[in-house]
Design a protein around this motif. Structure first.
Motif, PDB file in Angstrom:
ATOM      1  N   GLN A   1      50.764  43.014  30.100  1.00  0.00           N
ATOM      2  CA  GLN A   1      49.850  41.880  30.203  1.00  0.00           C
ATOM      3  C   GLN A   1      48.414  42.386  30.242  1.00  0.00           C
ATOM      4  O   GLN A   1      48.059  43.206  31.077  1.00  0.00           O
ATOM      5  CB  GLN A   1      50.140  41.081  31.481  1.00  0.00           C
ATOM      6  CG  GLN A   1      49.308  39.838  31.654  1.00  0.00           C
ATOM      7  CD  GLN A   1      49.780  38.705  30.759  1.00  0.00           C
ATOM      8  OE1 GLN A   1      50.766  38.841  30.043  1.00  0.00           O
ATOM      9  NE2 GLN A   1      49.068  37.599  30.797  1.00  0.00           N
ATOM     10  N   VAL A   2      47.589  41.893  29.343  1.00  0.00           N
ATOM     11  CA  VAL A   2      46.188  42.288  29.289  1.00  0.00           C
ATOM     12  C   VAL A   2      45.417  41.648  30.439  1.00  0.00           C
ATOM     13  O   VAL A   2      45.610  40.473  30.747  1.00  0.00           O
ATOM     14  CB  VAL A   2      45.567  41.857  27.947  1.00  0.00           C
ATOM     15  CG1 VAL A   2      44.069  42.123  27.935  1.00  0.00           C
ATOM     16  CG2 VAL A   2      46.245  42.577  26.791  1.00  0.00           C
ATOM     17  N   GLN A   3      44.563  42.432  31.050  1.00  0.00           N
ATOM     18  CA  GLN A   3      43.689  41.906  32.092  1.00  0.00           C
ATOM     19  C   GLN A   3      42.241  41.959  31.603  1.00  0.00           C
ATOM     20  O   GLN A   3      41.814  42.966  31.044  1.00  0.00           O
ATOM     21  CB  GLN A   3      43.844  42.706  33.375  1.00  0.00           C
ATOM     22  CG  GLN A   3      45.225  42.577  33.990  1.00  0.00           C
ATOM     23  CD  GLN A   3      45.385  43.385  35.255  1.00  0.00           C
ATOM     24  OE1 GLN A   3      44.484  44.095  35.673  1.00  0.00           O
ATOM     25  NE2 GLN A   3      46.553  43.276  35.882  1.00  0.00           N
ATOM     26  N   LEU A   4      41.511  40.880  31.843  1.00  0.00           N
ATOM     27  CA  LEU A   4      40.125  40.768  31.410  1.00  0.00           C
ATOM     28  C   LEU A   4      39.251  40.490  32.628  1.00  0.00           C
ATOM     29  O   LEU A   4      39.527  39.554  33.380  1.00  0.00           O
ATOM     30  CB  LEU A   4      39.976  39.639  30.388  1.00  0.00           C
ATOM     31  CG  LEU A   4      40.828  39.749  29.127  1.00  0.00           C
ATOM     32  CD1 LEU A   4      40.742  38.468  28.307  1.00  0.00           C
ATOM     33  CD2 LEU A   4      40.399  40.946  28.294  1.00  0.00           C
ATOM     34  N   VAL A   5      38.203  41.285  32.770  1.00  0.00           N
ATOM     35  CA  VAL A   5      37.286  41.112  33.900  1.00  0.00           C
ATOM     36  C   VAL A   5      35.879  40.914  33.361  1.00  0.00           C
ATOM     37  O   VAL A   5      35.356  41.764  32.638  1.00  0.00           O
ATOM     38  CB  VAL A   5      37.331  42.312  34.855  1.00  0.00           C
ATOM     39  CG1 VAL A   5      36.327  42.120  35.996  1.00  0.00           C
ATOM     40  CG2 VAL A   5      38.741  42.496  35.403  1.00  0.00           C
ATOM     41  N   GLU A   6      35.285  39.796  33.718  1.00  0.00           N
ATOM     42  CA  GLU A   6      33.952  39.437  33.233  1.00  0.00           C
ATOM     43  C   GLU A   6      32.896  39.808  34.266  1.00  0.00           C
ATOM     44  O   GLU A   6      33.160  39.852  35.477  1.00  0.00           O
ATOM     45  CB  GLU A   6      33.871  37.926  32.974  1.00  0.00           C
ATOM     46  CG  GLU A   6      34.843  37.429  31.946  1.00  0.00           C
ATOM     47  CD  GLU A   6      35.621  36.219  32.415  1.00  0.00           C
ATOM     48  OE1 GLU A   6      36.094  35.440  31.569  1.00  0.00           O
ATOM     49  OE2 GLU A   6      35.761  36.051  33.648  1.00  0.00           O
ATOM     50  N   SER A   7      31.685  40.022  33.770  1.00  0.00           N
ATOM     51  CA  SER A   7      30.525  40.199  34.630  1.00  0.00           C
ATOM     52  C   SER A   7      29.317  39.597  33.936  1.00  0.00           C
ATOM     53  O   SER A   7      29.315  39.411  32.716  1.00  0.00           O
ATOM     54  CB  SER A   7      30.296  41.674  34.964  1.00  0.00           C
ATOM     55  OG  SER A   7      30.077  42.417  33.792  1.00  0.00           O
ATOM     56  N   GLY A   8      28.296  39.330  34.714  1.00  0.00           N
ATOM     57  CA  GLY A   8      27.102  38.684  34.185  1.00  0.00           C
ATOM     58  C   GLY A   8      27.121  37.205  34.526  1.00  0.00           C
ATOM     59  O   GLY A   8      27.867  36.765  35.385  1.00  0.00           O
ATOM     60  N   GLY A   9      26.345  36.449  33.833  1.00  0.00           N
ATOM     61  CA  GLY A   9      26.228  35.040  34.155  1.00  0.00           C
ATOM     62  C   GLY A   9      25.218  34.822  35.258  1.00  0.00           C
ATOM     63  O   GLY A   9      24.564  35.737  35.720  1.00  0.00           O
ATOM     64  N   GLY A  10      25.091  33.568  35.674  1.00  0.00           N
ATOM     65  CA  GLY A  10      24.146  33.240  36.733  1.00  0.00           C
ATOM     66  C   GLY A  10      23.233  32.108  36.335  1.00  0.00           C
ATOM     67  O   GLY A  10      23.564  31.292  35.475  1.00  0.00           O
ATOM     68  N   LEU A  11      22.068  32.072  36.965  1.00  0.00           N
ATOM     69  CA  LEU A  11      21.105  30.995  36.769  1.00  0.00           C
ATOM     70  C   LEU A  11      19.882  31.526  36.022  1.00  0.00           C
ATOM     71  O   LEU A  11      19.355  32.588  36.367  1.00  0.00           O
ATOM     72  CB  LEU A  11      20.681  30.437  38.126  1.00  0.00           C
ATOM     73  CG  LEU A  11      19.566  29.388  38.144  1.00  0.00           C
ATOM     74  CD1 LEU A  11      20.002  28.134  37.415  1.00  0.00           C
ATOM     75  CD2 LEU A  11      19.155  29.088  39.586  1.00  0.00           C
ATOM     76  N   VAL A  12      19.449  30.777  35.027  1.00  0.00           N
ATOM     77  CA  VAL A  12      18.276  31.171  34.243  1.00  0.00           C
ATOM     78  C   VAL A  12      17.532  29.918  33.814  1.00  0.00           C
ATOM     79  O   VAL A  12      18.142  28.841  33.682  1.00  0.00           O
ATOM     80  CB  VAL A  12      18.696  32.014  33.016  1.00  0.00           C
ATOM     81  CG1 VAL A  12      19.503  31.190  32.032  1.00  0.00           C
ATOM     82  CG2 VAL A  12      17.511  32.666  32.343  1.00  0.00           C
ATOM     83  N   GLN A  13      16.244  30.046  33.597  1.00  0.00           N
ATOM     84  CA  GLN A  13      15.471  28.917  33.090  1.00  0.00           C
ATOM     85  C   GLN A  13      15.650  28.767  31.594  1.00  0.00           C
ATOM     86  O   GLN A  13      15.967  29.740  30.887  1.00  0.00           O
ATOM     87  CB  GLN A  13      13.996  29.115  33.414  1.00  0.00           C
ATOM     88  CG  GLN A  13      13.665  28.965  34.895  1.00  0.00           C
ATOM     89  CD  GLN A  13      12.167  28.986  35.152  1.00  0.00           C
ATOM     90  OE1 GLN A  13      11.413  29.585  34.378  1.00  0.00           O
ATOM     91  NE2 GLN A  13      11.740  28.347  36.223  1.00  0.00           N
ATOM     92  N   ALA A  14      15.441  27.571  31.128  1.00  0.00           N
ATOM     93  CA  ALA A  14      15.523  27.305  29.689  1.00  0.00           C
ATOM     94  C   ALA A  14      14.589  28.250  28.929  1.00  0.00           C
ATOM     95  O   ALA A  14      13.458  28.495  29.362  1.00  0.00           O
ATOM     96  CB  ALA A  14      15.156  25.860  29.398  1.00  0.00           C
ATOM     97  N   GLY A  15      15.094  28.766  27.822  1.00  0.00           N
ATOM     98  CA  GLY A  15      14.341  29.735  27.038  1.00  0.00           C
ATOM     99  C   GLY A  15      14.606  31.172  27.427  1.00  0.00           C
ATOM    100  O   GLY A  15      14.194  32.092  26.713  1.00  0.00           O
ATOM    101  N   GLY A  16      15.285  31.366  28.532  1.00  0.00           N
ATOM    102  CA  GLY A  16      15.569  32.702  29.014  1.00  0.00           C
ATOM    103  C   GLY A  16      16.802  33.311  28.387  1.00  0.00           C
ATOM    104  O   GLY A  16      17.403  32.747  27.461  1.00  0.00           O
ATOM    105  N   SER A  17      17.180  34.470  28.901  1.00  0.00           N
ATOM    106  CA  SER A  17      18.310  35.223  28.363  1.00  0.00           C
ATOM    107  C   SER A  17      19.267  35.647  29.472  1.00  0.00           C
ATOM    108  O   SER A  17      18.861  35.849  30.609  1.00  0.00           O
ATOM    109  CB  SER A  17      17.806  36.483  27.644  1.00  0.00           C
ATOM    110  OG  SER A  17      16.970  36.159  26.565  1.00  0.00           O
ATOM    111  N   LEU A  18      20.518  35.781  29.086  1.00  0.00           N
ATOM    112  CA  LEU A  18      21.546  36.332  29.956  1.00  0.00           C
ATOM    113  C   LEU A  18      22.482  37.186  29.119  1.00  0.00           C
ATOM    114  O   LEU A  18      22.593  36.997  27.905  1.00  0.00           O
ATOM    115  CB  LEU A  18      22.360  35.232  30.639  1.00  0.00           C
ATOM    116  CG  LEU A  18      21.750  34.496  31.824  1.00  0.00           C
ATOM    117  CD1 LEU A  18      22.658  33.354  32.256  1.00  0.00           C
ATOM    118  CD2 LEU A  18      21.491  35.438  32.988  1.00  0.00           C
ATOM    119  N   ARG A  19      23.167  38.089  29.815  1.00  0.00           N
ATOM    120  CA  ARG A  19      24.105  38.980  29.139  1.00  0.00           C
ATOM    121  C   ARG A  19      25.428  38.931  29.881  1.00  0.00           C
ATOM    122  O   ARG A  19      25.468  39.150  31.094  1.00  0.00           O
ATOM    123  CB  ARG A  19      23.547  40.400  29.135  1.00  0.00           C
ATOM    124  CG  ARG A  19      24.317  41.412  28.326  1.00  0.00           C
ATOM    125  CD  ARG A  19      23.619  42.758  28.413  1.00  0.00           C
ATOM    126  NE  ARG A  19      24.245  43.792  27.621  1.00  0.00           N
ATOM    127  CZ  ARG A  19      23.925  44.057  26.365  1.00  0.00           C
ATOM    128  NH1 ARG A  19      22.980  43.356  25.764  1.00  0.00           N
ATOM    129  NH2 ARG A  19      24.532  45.031  25.694  1.00  0.00           N
TER     130      ARG A  19
END
Length: 118
Positions: free
Chosen positions: A1-19
């Motif tokens: 069984q494959v396991q996937l772990v995410e990181s990143g996300g959060g709160l940002v203002q419009a026009g901003g960037s996230l990874r």
């Protein structure tokens, strides 16, 4: 069984960037395509971007030109660079992987929240 772990996300203002980043482990030989889907409030889960092991990429129409997916096959990781974020991008983003060359969806991460404020 494959396991996937995410990181990143959060709160940002419009026009901003996230990874967002995702690493796969356990039985990674099963994986061809990895990528991201999202579930916006009150809507069904939709494609954001997926990339096959061979480099075939599909983007959802609403993110084309703003989001970029990349992948490191040796490290079993996939990354989503999200630029020019809009409030309507707010939702839960899921890493996914699959055996198909064109779509994921066989395995899912736990999801990470992305919130874009206006």
């Amino acid at each position: 069984q494959v396991q996937l772990v995410e990181s990143g996300g959060g709160l940002v203002q419009a026009g901003g960037s996230l990874r967002l980043s995702c690493v796969a482990s356990v039985s990674t030989w099963r994986i061809n395509t990895m990528g991201w889907y999202r579930q916006l409030p009150g809507k069904q889960r939709e494609l954001v971007a997926v990339m096959s092991r061979g480099g075939i990429i599909n983007y959802g129409d609403s993110v084309k030109g703003r989001f970029t997916i990349s992948r490191d096959n040796a490290k079993n990781t996939v990354t989503l660079q999200m630029n020019s974020l809009k409030p309507e991008d707010t939702g839960v983003y899921y890493c996914s992987a699959g055996a198909s060359r064109t779509s994921a969806g066989d395995y899912w991460g736990q999801g990470t929240q992305v919130t874009v404020s206006s």
